[in-house]
Design an enzyme around this catalytic site. Structure first.
Site, mmCIF file in Angstrom:
data_model
loop_
_atom_site.group_PDB
_atom_site.id
_atom_site.type_symbol
_atom_site.label_atom_id
_atom_site.label_comp_id
_atom_site.label_asym_id
_atom_site.label_seq_id
_atom_site.Cartn_x
_atom_site.Cartn_y
_atom_site.Cartn_z
ATOM 1 N N HIS A 76 0.826 -1.206 0.000
ATOM 2 C CA HIS A 76 0.000 0.000 0.000
ATOM 3 C C HIS A 76 0.863 1.260 0.000
ATOM 4 O O HIS A 76 0.669 2.174 -0.812
ATOM 5 C CB HIS A 76 -0.903 -0.025 1.240
ATOM 6 C CG HIS A 76 -1.768 1.185 1.420
ATOM 7 N ND1 HIS A 76 -3.094 1.204 1.073
ATOM 8 C CD2 HIS A 76 -1.506 2.415 1.942
ATOM 9 C CE1 HIS A 76 -3.613 2.392 1.356
ATOM 10 N NE2 HIS A 76 -2.660 3.149 1.890
ATOM 11 N N GLU A 77 1.835 1.320 0.917
ATOM 12 C CA GLU A 77 2.660 2.523 1.027
ATOM 13 C C GLU A 77 3.564 2.705 -0.189
ATOM 14 O O GLU A 77 3.849 3.828 -0.604
ATOM 15 C CB GLU A 77 3.476 2.485 2.314
ATOM 16 C CG GLU A 77 2.648 2.475 3.593
ATOM 17 C CD GLU A 77 1.689 3.658 3.702
ATOM 18 O OE1 GLU A 77 1.944 4.697 3.065
ATOM 19 O OE2 GLU A 77 0.681 3.537 4.412
ATOM 20 N N HIS A 130 1.688 4.579 -2.756
ATOM 21 C CA HIS A 130 1.793 6.026 -2.551
ATOM 22 C C HIS A 130 3.154 6.551 -3.011
ATOM 23 O O HIS A 130 3.251 7.602 -3.649
ATOM 24 C CB HIS A 130 1.605 6.370 -1.075
ATOM 25 C CG HIS A 130 0.209 6.221 -0.570
ATOM 26 N ND1 HIS A 130 -0.890 6.695 -1.255
ATOM 27 C CD2 HIS A 130 -0.270 5.660 0.583
ATOM 28 C CE1 HIS A 130 -1.983 6.432 -0.552
ATOM 29 N NE2 HIS A 130 -1.640 5.802 0.549
#
Length: 361
Positions: free
Chosen positions: A288-289, A292
């Site tokens: 997920h990170e 980003h």
């Protein structure tokens, strides 16, 4: 449309042209590419939205929304950023078409493991985790980015990125544990015990102002991932968003002192070797990170049925919790099923398995 592949093309060329897992040949910086695009006409109205933005919540598991609020207050122009990404996507489509990536980028990773020298000096104790957890996390990142985690969506896609543990330090020394630097935080000036950081705000400020600048490895040669057991904050992780500081309106997001990802230590692991942060223990916080880090937004757009600038991810009214049943609705108008399996949602690790074609571009 903020997508991983165009951010790689425009911002992360520094990771291209690798001849081995330790060293990057490319010396191009993300700034130089966007500098060349300054004169492309903009139509910012196209990217304005009347969709209400959901206020930042202190219960966020990810620091993205808070960091974006800080960036906008410092001058980040959200619409201009998305305009530039759209232009790059169109350029790439014109040159390469669509579909699976023609080039796979290999990125050396260094995990900075922060531990207490007085209570966690023995590897395998507390935050000083074993190497096998880090290795399994890299395996999980590669499976997720290669579209090998069981997505049932026809729009799921390989992201064109693979991760390898760094084998040498910045000064050329071979690492006895590839991909790992162990740091006794008690020996570093100004470092605080991660377990005492009570809020998301305190974690982000401490890592960005103290931890990262003192420990970052050359971000043009390594992907930096910092681990800390800051579970008291309720935060699972956060990442820097692609910085473009030579283009007016797109600065204040990422520097060579802050570029990288921060993860809760107990979230590190894989489906084969889970960490300790159940139900966020299968390595998907890192996935997920990293989304980003390469330019992706939350799938709900951090607003009520807002946009994430990816046409093949359906809107939804808010972040997902748990693992809903198949066909769970998005509570938007018109109503439709939500893509709660997308890595850019907040669903439990066990039900995450999808990046889409538009996210990959």
């Amino acid at each position: 449309m903020t997508k991983i592949y165009s951010v790689l093309f425009a911002i992360c060329l520094l990771f291209a042209g690798i001849t081995n897992a330790q060293q990057l040949k490319s010396s191009q910086k993300n700034k130089a590419v966007l500098e060349q695009l300054k004169n492309i006409p903009l139509n910012l109205a196209t990217f304005e939205t009347a969709t209400p933005r959901r206020p930042f919540s202190a219960d966020e598991k990810c620091g993205f929304a808070y960091m974006m609020e800080q960036a906008k207050a410092a001058g980040f122009n959200d619409a201009l950023y998305e305009q530039k990404m759209e232009e790059l996507i169109l350029q790439r489509r014109a040159a390469l078409g669509t579909g699976r990536p023609a080039v796979i980028y290999t990125v050396p990773v260094i995990f900075h493991i922060a531990y207490s020298g007085s209570t966690e000096a023995t590897i395998g104790t507390g935050a000083n985790i074993f190497k096998d957890l880090v290795d399994s996390q890299i395996v999980q990142m590669n499976r997720d980015f290669a579209d090998l985690s069981g997505s049932v969506y026809g729009v799921s896609e390989d992201m064109g990125i693979r991760f390898v543990p760094a084998k040498v330090s910045p000064n050329g020394t071979l690492l006895c544990e590839p991909g790992i630097e162990r740091i006794n935080w008690e020996s570093r000036a100004g470092w605080l015990d991660p377990t005492t950081l009570p809020t998301l705000n305190s974690v982000l400020n401490h890592y960005n102002s103290v931890v990262k600048p003192q420990s970052i490895w050359d971000p043009y040669r390594y992907l930096n991932i910092w681990l800390g057991e800051f579970s008291s904050s309720g935060l699972l992780g956060f990442a820097s968003f692609p910085g473009n500081s030579t283009l007016a309106g797109l600065d204040n997001l990422e520097t060579d002192q802050t570029a990288g990802v921060v993860l809760l230590t107990s979230s590190v692991g894989s489906i084969y070797n889970p960490g300790a942060a159940n139900p966020y223990d299968l390595g998907r916080t890192a996935t997920h990170e990293l989304g980003h880090f390469f330019g992706l937004r939350h799938i709900w757009g951090d607003g009520t049925c807002a946009t994430d600038y990816c046409a093949d991810t359906p809107p939804q009214d808010d972040a997902t919790s748990g693992c809903p049943g198949t066909g769970a609705l998005n509570n938007c108008t018109p109503s439709g099923p939500k893509m709660f399996e997308n890595y850019m949602d907040y669903s439990d690790d066990a039900c995450l398995n999808t990046f889409t074609l538009n996210q990959s571009e």
